[in-house]
Each structure stands twice: as structure tokens, then as C-alpha cells.
Write an enzyme that holds these catalytic residues in place. Structure first.
Site, PDB file in Angstrom:
ATOM      1  N   GLY A   1       1.543  -2.714  -6.314  1.00 47.96           N
ATOM      2  CA  GLY A   1       1.416  -1.424  -5.628  1.00 47.96           C
ATOM      3  C   GLY A   1       0.053  -0.823  -5.883  1.00 47.96           C
ATOM      4  O   GLY A   1      -0.937  -1.140  -5.222  1.00 47.96           O
ATOM      5  N   GLY A   2      -0.035   0.052  -6.887  1.00 48.23           N
ATOM      6  CA  GLY A   2      -1.261   0.810  -7.176  1.00 48.23           C
ATOM      7  C   GLY A   2      -2.522  -0.040  -7.201  1.00 48.23           C
ATOM      8  O   GLY A   2      -3.541   0.329  -6.584  1.00 48.23           O
TER       9      GLY A   2
ATOM     10  N   GLU B   1      11.637  -6.215  -9.345  1.00 51.68           N
ATOM     11  CA  GLU B   1      10.815  -5.045  -9.651  1.00 51.68           C
ATOM     12  C   GLU B   1      11.634  -4.005 -10.421  1.00 51.68           C
ATOM     13  O   GLU B   1      12.328  -3.174  -9.802  1.00 51.68           O
ATOM     14  CB  GLU B   1      10.334  -4.386  -8.364  1.00 51.68           C
ATOM     15  CG  GLU B   1       9.442  -5.245  -7.509  1.00 51.68           C
ATOM     16  CD  GLU B   1       8.490  -4.362  -6.701  1.00 51.68           C
ATOM     17  OE1 GLU B   1       7.284  -4.565  -6.842  1.00 51.68           O
ATOM     18  OE2 GLU B   1       8.961  -3.472  -5.980  1.00 51.68           O
TER      19      GLU B   1
ATOM     20  N   TRP C   1       0.825  -1.223   0.000  1.00 55.85           N
ATOM     21  CA  TRP C   1       0.000   0.000   0.000  1.00 55.85           C
ATOM     22  C   TRP C   1       0.855   1.267   0.000  1.00 55.85           C
ATOM     23  O   TRP C   1       0.334   2.364  -0.142  1.00 55.85           O
ATOM     24  CB  TRP C   1      -0.937   0.000   1.220  1.00 55.85           C
ATOM     25  CG  TRP C   1      -1.985  -1.062   1.189  1.00 55.85           C
ATOM     26  CD1 TRP C   1      -2.127  -2.065   0.274  1.00 55.85           C
ATOM     27  CD2 TRP C   1      -3.059  -1.229   2.129  1.00 55.85           C
ATOM     28  NE1 TRP C   1      -3.209  -2.847   0.585  1.00 55.85           N
ATOM     29  CE2 TRP C   1      -3.794  -2.355   1.717  1.00 55.85           C
ATOM     30  CE3 TRP C   1      -3.455  -0.547   3.286  1.00 55.85           C
ATOM     31  CZ2 TRP C   1      -4.919  -2.807   2.413  1.00 55.85           C
ATOM     32  CZ3 TRP C   1      -4.564  -0.999   3.982  1.00 55.85           C
ATOM     33  CH2 TRP C   1      -5.301  -2.119   3.552  1.00 55.85           C
ATOM     34  N   LYS C   2       2.136   1.111   0.216  1.00 56.97           N
ATOM     35  CA  LYS C   2       3.056   2.263   0.295  1.00 56.97           C
ATOM     36  C   LYS C   2       2.517   3.278   1.314  1.00 56.97           C
ATOM     37  O   LYS C   2       1.905   2.885   2.293  1.00 56.97           O
ATOM     38  CB  LYS C   2       3.256   2.898  -1.090  1.00 56.97           C
ATOM     39  CG  LYS C   2       3.575   1.881  -2.177  1.00 56.97           C
ATOM     40  CD  LYS C   2       4.130   2.538  -3.407  1.00 56.97           C
ATOM     41  CE  LYS C   2       4.193   1.531  -4.529  1.00 56.97           C
ATOM     42  NZ  LYS C   2       5.046   1.921  -5.617  1.00 56.97           N
TER      43      LYS C   2
ATOM     44  N   GLU D   1      12.044   2.237  -3.808  1.00 57.75           N
ATOM     45  CA  GLU D   1      11.748   3.585  -3.282  1.00 57.75           C
ATOM     46  C   GLU D   1      12.577   3.865  -2.033  1.00 57.75           C
ATOM     47  O   GLU D   1      13.016   4.987  -1.810  1.00 57.75           O
ATOM     48  CB  GLU D   1      10.238   3.725  -3.011  1.00 57.75           C
ATOM     49  CG  GLU D   1       9.467   3.845  -4.319  1.00 57.75           C
ATOM     50  CD  GLU D   1       8.033   3.353  -4.267  1.00 57.75           C
ATOM     51  OE1 GLU D   1       7.503   3.151  -3.155  1.00 57.75           O
ATOM     52  OE2 GLU D   1       7.449   3.162  -5.350  1.00 57.75           O
TER      53      GLU D   1
HETATM   54  C1  PEP Z   1       5.433  -1.650  -5.848  1.00 58.31           C
HETATM   55  O1  PEP Z   1       4.974  -0.878  -5.028  1.00 58.31           O
HETATM   56  O2  PEP Z   1       6.311  -2.413  -5.492  1.00 58.31           O
HETATM   57  C2  PEP Z   1       4.908  -1.632  -7.206  1.00 58.31           C
HETATM   58  C3  PEP Z   1       5.284  -2.574  -8.015  1.00 58.31           C
HETATM   59  O3  PEP Z   1       4.035  -0.620  -7.558  1.00 58.31           O
HETATM   60  P1  PEP Z   1       3.052  -0.588  -8.839  1.00 58.31           P
HETATM   61  O4  PEP Z   1       2.318  -1.901  -8.869  1.00 58.31           O
HETATM   62  O5  PEP Z   1       2.150   0.567  -8.580  1.00 58.31           O
HETATM   63  O6  PEP Z   1       3.898  -0.410 -10.054  1.00 58.31           O
END
Ligand code: PEP
Length: 251
Positions: free
Chosen positions: A232-233, A166, A12-13, A98
Site C-alpha cells: 500500500g503506502g 494481509e 494505491w487505495k 478496508e
Molecule cells: C494494503 O493496502 O493492502 C496494504 C498492505 O497497505 P500498507 O502496505 O500501507 O500496509
């Protein structure tokens, strides 16, 4: 048919407050608690962990944190230790790009986190990924191999480990890696692990992360070395995240 259980992780960041996090967790639970052939983990912000642990208690969804400090306790203002997370979460995301980028986290620090989690009986979800300039220079394979090895220095609890490849250029951009690109790098990660632990390397799960959604997840999961996704999103929308879990369950 893969012998490794598929795992879908929602990161969820720095999104949701305590109440909206509880609501989101309840919705995800309603929509996907009955899917049990996929391991499901959600990783809300620290402040929500205690409340969401209560929501998930006794369910098939596991709880994860997004970071940890490897020191036991002491003068580390603003940090959260392994001991504090113990009993609250089963998994912890470490080495997310990040954090490597905005908090200058080195692979040495990531390795210390991995070791500290394994000592405490928790499962690291260890992220690695190259940026666009490395990808364009054709050095991604070499870079990922080195980053993964360095991030695992001193680590040996292979059963507890989940790796997430990633690529930074795919995170939050809406431009996921192609399944061929993701497979190539997942295989690189698996080879590294197999070299470090020939007996257990093939049981370690390797996930792909970077703009995964319900439209692209099936193709990614068809790849022989991709055992799931770090999302993530799309994990912030209960319906979308649950659709994605459903698609993963039919693989
Ligand atoms: C993540 O937060 O690790 C990620 C992959 O984000 P997203 O799916 O939004 O690209």
C-alpha cells in the site's frame, strides 16, 4: 528456488488524482520496466485506469483495479462491473480488509466477485486477514482458513488466482508481521488451496501484505510460501516501490 514467479502489487487505495497518477505510473515505469523476472501490477483508483493504461501499454507493468461489482449491469449507482473493466485491467483486488470493514463486504460477496472475474478472464487478487483481537485470541489460523474458503465459494479457475494474506493489524501501521508469522499464515492459505485443488494448489501465488517496504521485503520473500507482496503506502513512492521490486528480483 521457488517455481512460482514473484509478484509485487501496488495498491494505491484512494490516493492520487488523474495527473499525479499518470506521473507516478511513468516514474515507476522508468525505474522498473526492465525488471522482468518479477510480475509487477499497479492498482490505481478507477478514474485513473484509462489514462494509466495508455502509459503502461506495451510495458512489463500490468494494470489492476481495486474493486469490482459482480453484477453484469443495471441499477447499482456508483459501481463498476467486470464488463467495464474487461480489456482495461488484467487483475482486480477483491476482499481487501478496508472494503470488508468500511463497506461491510461479506465473504459471500467476495466469492461472487471472484467468480465473475474468472468468467471474464481476469485475475482476482483475493485478500484475507484477521484483526488484532483475533490474532491475540490465538484463533487466526482458524479464522483465515474459514474466511478464505468462504471467499472462494463456487470458484474454480485456480490458474488465475492470487491470494494476499494481509493481517489488519499490520496494514498501514508500520508494523509488518514477522516473516515467521507471515509464513505460517501463507502456508495455511496454501493448504486450503491444495485441499481444494490438489493438482494446482502449489502453483497458486500467495502474497503477504501489511507495511511491506524495501527494508523488510527481502526477508519476507525468503519464506517458502510467500511469493510476493501487496504493497500500500510504499507503492505511492516510485523510488521506494522500484527498490522493492529490485530487491524482489534478486530473490
Ligand atoms: C494494503 O493496502 O493492502 C496494504 C498492505 O497497505 P500498507 O502496505 O500501507 O500496509
Amino acid at each position: 528456488m521457488k517455481h512460482r514467479k514473484t509478484v509485487i502489487v501496488g495498491n494505491w487505495k484512494m490516493n492520487t488524482d488523474v495527473q499525479s497518477g499518470i506521473n507516478l505510473a511513468k516514474q515507476i515505469l522508468d525505474l522498473s520496466n526492465n525488471i522482468t523476472n518479477v510480475e509487477k501490477i499497479i492498482c490505481p483508483p478507477f478514474v485513473s485506469l484509462t489514462s494509466i493504461a495508455k502509459v503502461l501499454k506495451g510495458s512489463s507493468i500490468q494494470l489492476g483495479a481495486q474493486n469490482v461489482n459482480p453484477n453484469e449491469n443495471g441499477a447499482f449507482t456508483g459501481e463498476v462491473s467486470t464488463a467495464m473493466l474487461h480489456g482495461l485491467v488484467s487483475h482486480v483486488v477483491i476482499g481487501h480488509s478496508e472494503r470488508r470493514m468500511f463497506n461491510d463486504e461479506s465473504s459471500d460477496q467476495v466469492a461472487a466477485k471472484a467468480v465473475s472475474l474468472s468468467k471474464a478472464g481476469m485475475n482476482p487478487i483475493l485478500c484475507v486477514g484477521e484483526d488484532l483481537s483475533i490474532r491475540k485470541s490465538g484463533k487466526a489460523v482458524n479464522f483465515i482458513a474459514k474466511q478464505l474458503e468462504a471467499s472462494l465459494k463456487g470458484f474454480s479457475n485456480w490458474n488465475s488466482l492470487i491470494i494476499a494474506y494481509e493481517p489488519i493489524w499490520a496494514i498501514g501501521t508500520g508494523e509488518a508481521a514477522t516473516s515467521a508469522q507471515a509464513q505460517e499464515m501463507a502456508a495455511v492459505c496454501r493448504n486450503i488451496i491444495c485441499n481444494l485443488t490438489p493438482d494446482l494448489g502449489n502453483s497458486v501465488r500467495v502474497l503477504y501484505g501489511g507495511s511491506v517496504n524495501s527494508k523488510n521485503v527481502a526477508k519476507l520473500l525468503e519464506q517458502p510460501d510467500i511469493d510476493g507482496a501487496l504493497v500500500g503506502g510504499a507503492s505511492l513512492n516510485a523510488q521506494e516501490f522500484s527498490n522493492l521490486i529490485k530487491l524482489a528480483s534478486s530473490k
